[in-house]
Enzyme design. Structure first.
Site, mmCIF file in Angstrom:
data_model
loop_
_atom_site.group_PDB
_atom_site.id
_atom_site.type_symbol
_atom_site.label_atom_id
_atom_site.label_comp_id
_atom_site.label_asym_id
_atom_site.label_seq_id
_atom_site.Cartn_x
_atom_site.Cartn_y
_atom_site.Cartn_z
ATOM 1 N N HIS A 89 0.791 -1.086 -0.163
ATOM 2 C CA HIS A 89 0.001 -0.102 -0.033
ATOM 3 C C HIS A 89 0.771 1.344 0.010
ATOM 4 O O HIS A 89 1.539 1.714 0.988
ATOM 5 C CB HIS A 89 -0.935 0.058 1.202
ATOM 6 C CG HIS A 89 -1.657 1.388 1.288
ATOM 7 N ND1 HIS A 89 -1.664 1.937 2.644
ATOM 8 C CD2 HIS A 89 -2.488 2.033 0.297
ATOM 9 C CE1 HIS A 89 -2.420 3.260 2.462
ATOM 10 N NE2 HIS A 89 -2.852 3.120 1.134
ATOM 11 N N GLU A 149 2.965 0.600 2.968
ATOM 12 C CA GLU A 149 2.345 -0.527 4.064
ATOM 13 C C GLU A 149 2.575 -2.020 3.436
ATOM 14 O O GLU A 149 2.010 -2.102 2.140
ATOM 15 C CB GLU A 149 1.034 -0.301 4.751
ATOM 16 C CG GLU A 149 1.186 0.806 5.614
ATOM 17 C CD GLU A 149 -0.161 1.229 5.968
ATOM 18 O OE1 GLU A 149 -0.067 1.601 7.058
ATOM 19 O OE2 GLU A 149 -1.054 1.417 5.281
ATOM 20 N N ASN A 166 -3.601 5.020 8.061
ATOM 21 C CA ASN A 166 -5.036 5.474 7.711
ATOM 22 C C ASN A 166 -5.651 5.460 8.908
ATOM 23 O O ASN A 166 -6.617 6.341 8.982
ATOM 24 C CB ASN A 166 -5.492 4.722 6.362
ATOM 25 C CG ASN A 166 -5.000 5.416 4.930
ATOM 26 O OD1 ASN A 166 -4.581 6.292 4.960
ATOM 27 N ND2 ASN A 166 -5.433 4.635 4.086
#
Length: 286
Positions: A141, A153, A192
């Site tokens: 990610h 990530e 996030n």
């Protein structure tokens, strides 16, 4: 495993930037999208970006020419993944579409290839069983803008092989990024979830009339040292993307607190999605 060729599925803002990062790092890179217009826009956008880096002295013309020579654009998925060692899916945050893409990638990519999703909402377990190689599936990610942000990530699902994670981490490091490894899936992952908490509080403060969204952004920047405020960030990422991520998270958790804030829903339904539409929380003339 040695990775020489990376394929990126999806030529949107994230996909095209991930591809450029890979090309700059020396990887042969394929970019695929079902939309010819998206492929053309990606090529033009990255060439314009590259020209700007040269003009500002950030990169040499030789470096840019070499990177652009490694970038290959196509609308044909089979062609894009035929010689891939690593495939990174960067399509829309809709699970049925992602599962269909992964099934297609699995049919056409070499047996040794690692298949990764850039999703920050869905753990790779949601798509792994659409393939015949679940051990080679994980999340990689990137953060927006991928050409700038250092963190990436890398997330394993319960069946991900250790070698898959080790290879993914090695690639991330060769891209000049800093890997953050998650040993188990959780909606939103790490960054996030932290940002989501800030965004939720910012929306609550604004909705209650405590402060304007401009002043909330100012506080985030001048008091907390953030490069941009939560409302500016929503406009950059895309209010539609933020909304769909919240929707997807809620579908996974069933927690009412994970539903999109009503103000976010209002912006999404009005079509004011941020920079990409010229208006979000802020208005953009250009």
């Amino acid at each position: 495993m040695q990775v020489n060729t990376i394929s990126v599925i999806g030529a949107g803002a994230m996909g095209r930037q991930i591809a450029m990062v890979a090309a700059l790092a020396g990887y042969t890179t394929h970019v695929q999208d079902v939309s010819p217009a998206a492929v053309c826009a990606a090529d033009e956008d990255m060439r314009a970006w590259a020209k700007g880096r040269v003009e500002k002295g950030r990169l040499s013309q030789e470096e840019i020419d070499a990177a652009l020579a490694r970038l290959h654009y196509t609308t044909d998925l089979k062609e894009a993944v035929a010689d891939a060692d690593l495939v990174i899916e960067a399509a829309t945050e809709k699970l049925d579409i992602k599962r269909s893409i992964f099934a297609d990638i699995d049919r056409h990519a070499p047996a040794h290839a690692i298949l990764a999703t850039n999703s920050s909402t869905y753990g790779s377990s949601a798509v792994a069983d659409a393939t015949g190689r679940p051990g080679k599936v994980c999340n990689i990610h990137f953060f927006n803008p991928a050409l700038v942000m250092k963190a990436v990530e890398v997330v394993r699902h319960p069946g991900t092989d250790d070698d898959t994670i080790a290879t993914a981490v090695e690639v991330v490091e060769k891209l000049g990024k800093e890997p953050v490894v998650l040993n188990q899936e959780i909606p939103g992952f790490v960054a996030n979830r932290l940002m989501g908490a800030i965004r939720s509080e910012a929306l609550a403060l604004y909705d209650a009339g405590i402060a304007s969204f401009e002043d909330i952004d100012t506080a985030a920047k001048s008091a907390l040292g953030h490069p941009m405020g939560p409302f500016e960030l929503m406009d950059l990422v895309g209010i539609d993307v933020t909304y769909l991520i919240r929707e997807a998270t809620y579908s996974l958790t069933g927690d009412e607190a994970d539903q999109p804030h009503p103000l976010l829903t209002e912006k999404y339904e009005s079509g004011d999605h941020g920079r990409k539409t010229g208006k979000g929380w802020y208005s953009y003339d250009d």
